[in-house]
Design a protein around this motif. Structure first.
Motif, PDB file in Angstrom:
ATOM      1  N   SER A 126       0.712  -0.639   0.148  1.00 33.41           N
ATOM      2  CA  SER A 126       0.088   0.099  -0.150  1.00 33.41           C
ATOM      3  C   SER A 126       0.996   1.334  -0.259  1.00 33.41           C
ATOM      4  O   SER A 126       0.181   2.007  -0.961  1.00 33.41           O
ATOM      5  N   ILE A 127       2.231   1.361   0.578  1.00 35.01           N
ATOM      6  CA  ILE A 127       2.862   2.538   1.076  1.00 35.01           C
ATOM      7  C   ILE A 127       3.764   2.497  -0.327  1.00 35.01           C
ATOM      8  O   ILE A 127       3.839   3.522  -1.441  1.00 35.01           O
ATOM      9  N   HIS A 128       4.422   1.587  -0.986  1.00 33.53           N
ATOM     10  CA  HIS A 128       4.509   1.632  -2.346  1.00 33.53           C
ATOM     11  C   HIS A 128       3.791   1.879  -3.771  1.00 33.53           C
ATOM     12  O   HIS A 128       3.797   2.887  -4.510  1.00 33.53           O
ATOM     13  N   ASN A 129       1.938   1.547  -2.880  1.00 24.10           N
ATOM     14  CA  ASN A 129       0.858   2.690  -4.415  1.00 24.10           C
ATOM     15  C   ASN A 129       0.361   3.931  -4.010  1.00 24.10           C
ATOM     16  O   ASN A 129      -0.537   3.587  -4.507  1.00 24.10           O
ATOM     17  N   LYS A 181       0.802   7.067   3.259  1.00 26.16           N
ATOM     18  CA  LYS A 181       1.860   8.045   3.061  1.00 26.16           C
ATOM     19  C   LYS A 181       3.092   7.454   3.682  1.00 26.16           C
ATOM     20  O   LYS A 181       2.763   6.962   5.211  1.00 26.16           O
ATOM     21  N   ALA A 182       4.263   7.603   3.375  1.00 25.68           N
ATOM     22  CA  ALA A 182       5.511   7.499   3.984  1.00 25.68           C
ATOM     23  C   ALA A 182       6.133   8.404   3.453  1.00 25.68           C
ATOM     24  O   ALA A 182       6.429   9.144   2.663  1.00 25.68           O
ATOM     25  N   ILE A 222      15.517   3.361   8.791  1.00 25.26           N
ATOM     26  CA  ILE A 222      14.866   3.309   7.715  1.00 25.26           C
ATOM     27  C   ILE A 222      14.823   1.610   7.223  1.00 25.26           C
ATOM     28  O   ILE A 222      15.748   1.001   7.345  1.00 25.26           O
ATOM     29  N   LEU A 223      13.526   1.721   6.236  1.00 25.82           N
ATOM     30  CA  LEU A 223      13.691   0.658   6.062  1.00 25.82           C
ATOM     31  C   LEU A 223      13.619   0.368   4.375  1.00 25.82           C
ATOM     32  O   LEU A 223      12.645   1.192   3.503  1.00 25.82           O
ATOM     33  N   VAL A 224      14.407  -1.010   3.821  1.00 29.82           N
ATOM     34  CA  VAL A 224      14.659  -0.979   1.970  1.00 29.82           C
ATOM     35  C   VAL A 224      13.453  -2.676   2.349  1.00 29.82           C
ATOM     36  O   VAL A 224      13.857  -2.616   2.612  1.00 29.82           O
ATOM     37  N   ILE A 225      12.213  -1.735   0.993  1.00 28.11           N
ATOM     38  CA  ILE A 225      11.696  -2.855   0.615  1.00 28.11           C
ATOM     39  C   ILE A 225      11.535  -2.723  -0.456  1.00 28.11           C
ATOM     40  O   ILE A 225      11.854  -1.966  -1.522  1.00 28.11           O
ATOM     41  N   PRO A 226      10.922  -4.155  -1.103  1.00 28.20           N
ATOM     42  CA  PRO A 226      11.848  -4.351  -2.224  1.00 28.20           C
ATOM     43  C   PRO A 226       9.693  -4.224  -3.131  1.00 28.20           C
ATOM     44  O   PRO A 226       8.728  -4.374  -2.249  1.00 28.20           O
ATOM     45  N   ARG A 227      10.173  -3.473  -4.182  1.00 31.53           N
ATOM     46  CA  ARG A 227       9.234  -2.934  -5.337  1.00 31.53           C
ATOM     47  C   ARG A 227       8.027  -4.583  -5.123  1.00 31.53           C
ATOM     48  O   ARG A 227       6.765  -4.105  -4.663  1.00 31.53           O
ATOM     49  N   ARG A 228       8.413  -5.462  -5.541  1.00 28.56           N
ATOM     50  CA  ARG A 228       7.672  -6.214  -5.363  1.00 28.56           C
ATOM     51  C   ARG A 228       6.634  -7.291  -4.551  1.00 28.56           C
ATOM     52  O   ARG A 228       7.896  -7.312  -3.149  1.00 28.56           O
ATOM     53  N   HIS A 229       6.041  -8.042  -3.611  1.00 28.10           N
ATOM     54  CA  HIS A 229       5.795  -8.610  -3.165  1.00 28.10           C
ATOM     55  C   HIS A 229       6.285 -10.037  -2.316  1.00 28.10           C
ATOM     56  O   HIS A 229       6.101 -10.866  -3.413  1.00 28.10           O
TER      57      HIS A 229
END
Ligand code: AMP
Ligand code: ZN
Length: 127
Positions: A24-27, A31-32, A55-62
């Motif tokens: 949801s944050i990616h999309n 908000k973040a 900081i959180l590093v997050i892949p775009r792909r789930h």
């Protein structure tokens, strides 16, 4: 020309898992505070920081967690992004990367992510 769009292959699928906070944050549905983006990953400030820089590093792909990782290259992209974030944040004295996995690992959001922690001297072992 057909108006039908071809289905993305599994390894190209965008972040779209239902009821997933980081999808949801990616999309941009939630908000973040974004601090870094590239083709594979994005990074946001943790809402409940455990260090001056968190900081959180997050892949775009789930991907649920590291146990579910199928693409060996993705973890390289995530470590690369984490290093860029650490540079950006001037964590020259060092930093820690953490990947909580499963209940015993303390994972609370089931979308793979790397915590980048720094800005103070971190103790070991962690709690
Ligand atoms: P983990 O417990 O390892 O799964 O990490 C999840 C992290 O996400 C925690 O450190 C939370 O503080 C953080 N978090 C939860 N909700 C948000 C949010 N809306 N924006 C940024 N970080 C969040
Ligand atoms: Zn997700």
């Amino acid at each position: 020309m057909s108006s039908e769009k071809s289905q993305p292959q599994q390894d190209q699928a965008p972040a779209k898992q239902a009821n997933c906070l980081f999808c949801s944050i990616h999309n941009k549905e939630i908000k973040a505070n974004f601090v870094y983006e590239d083709e594979d990953a994005f990074a946001i400030r943790d809402i409940n920081p455990q260090a001056p820089t968190h900081i959180l590093v997050i892949p775009r792909r789930h991907v649920d967690n590291v146990k579910k990782l199928e693409d060996k290259n993705l973890i390289g992209s995530l470590f690369y992004a984490a290093a860029r974030v650490a540079e950006q944040e001037n964590l020259d004295g060092g930093f820690r990367l953490v990947v909580n996995t499963g209940d015993d690992g303390g994972q609370t959001v089931n979308h793979l992510h790397i915590h980048v922690l720094g800005g103070r001297s971190l103790v070991w072992p962690p709690g």
